[in-house]
Design an enzyme around this catalytic site. Structure first.
Site, PDB file in Angstrom:
ATOM      1  CD  GLU A 111      76.692  41.378  40.456  1.00 46.73           C
ATOM      2  OE1 GLU A 111      77.081  40.542  40.449  1.00 46.73           O
ATOM      3  OE2 GLU A 111      76.889  42.596  39.878  1.00 46.73           O
ATOM      4  CE1 TYR A 123      65.548  42.701  39.860  1.00 42.72           C
ATOM      5  CE2 TYR A 123      67.311  42.243  41.260  1.00 42.72           C
ATOM      6  CZ  TYR A 123      66.772  43.187  40.749  1.00 42.72           C
ATOM      7  OH  TYR A 123      66.571  44.866  40.514  1.00 42.72           O
TER       8      TYR A 123
END
Length: 169
Positions: A111, A123
């Site tokens: 998250e 990411y």
């Protein structure tokens, strides 16, 4: 600046708590008890990044979940000293976590705050894709989070999982 990655040990906890206070003041930074609990869980791996002088400049943790047939992993945290942002330390920490997950195979989840563009870009560069939105995920700020997933790195010819280093070579 040279960076070395080491397993986190209990004496690192105070430094991690200090960084948490700097990095996440509006979102209930972790306390020492949380880090102790994370270190004690047999399925978690926590690491630190240290500079040439031995100072801790970052930390990260991952949970290695599932079983041998259905492995998966979840990145729990990555934190880098604000004075060292943009020096590649977050990348080194993430790659170390992904290498650990890659040895087991399976997808990796995490998250990230929806307003953290730098982390989302990092990411994405490492194969993660947004798969969901968690409204009011962070407390007490009420900030939203994206759930991101990186699929298992599988050799399409054999179906075996590979580490990130193997994929890049």
């Amino acid at each position: 600046m040279g960076i070395r990655i080491e397993p986190m040990v209990p004496t690192d906890i105070d430094g991690c708590v200090e960084l948490e206070q700097l990095l996440f003041p509006e979102d209930d930074p972790w306390h020492a008890v949380a880090f102790r609990s994370e270190l004690a869980a047999r399925y978690n791996r926590y690491i630190t990044a240290r500079d040439d002088a031995g100072n801790m400049v970052g930390y990260a943790g991952i949970a290695l979940l599932g079983d041998a047939e259905h492995p998966e992993a979840e990145v729990h945290t990555i934190g880098v000293d604000p004075t060292c942002h943009r020096a590649g330390i977050g990348t080194v920490l993430l790659e170390a976590l992904l290498a650990e997950a890659g040895r087991r195979g399976g997808p990796v989840f995490l998250e990230v705050r929806t307003d953290n563009a730098a982390a989302i870009a990092l990411y994405a560069k490492h194969g993660f894709h947004i798969i969901g939105l968690r409204k009011n995920y962070y407390h007490p700020s009420g900030a939203d989070a994206y759930t991101m997933r990186r699929p298992a790195l599988a050799d399409t010819a054999t179906g075996f999982a590979r580490t990130p280093d193997e994929v890049l070579s």
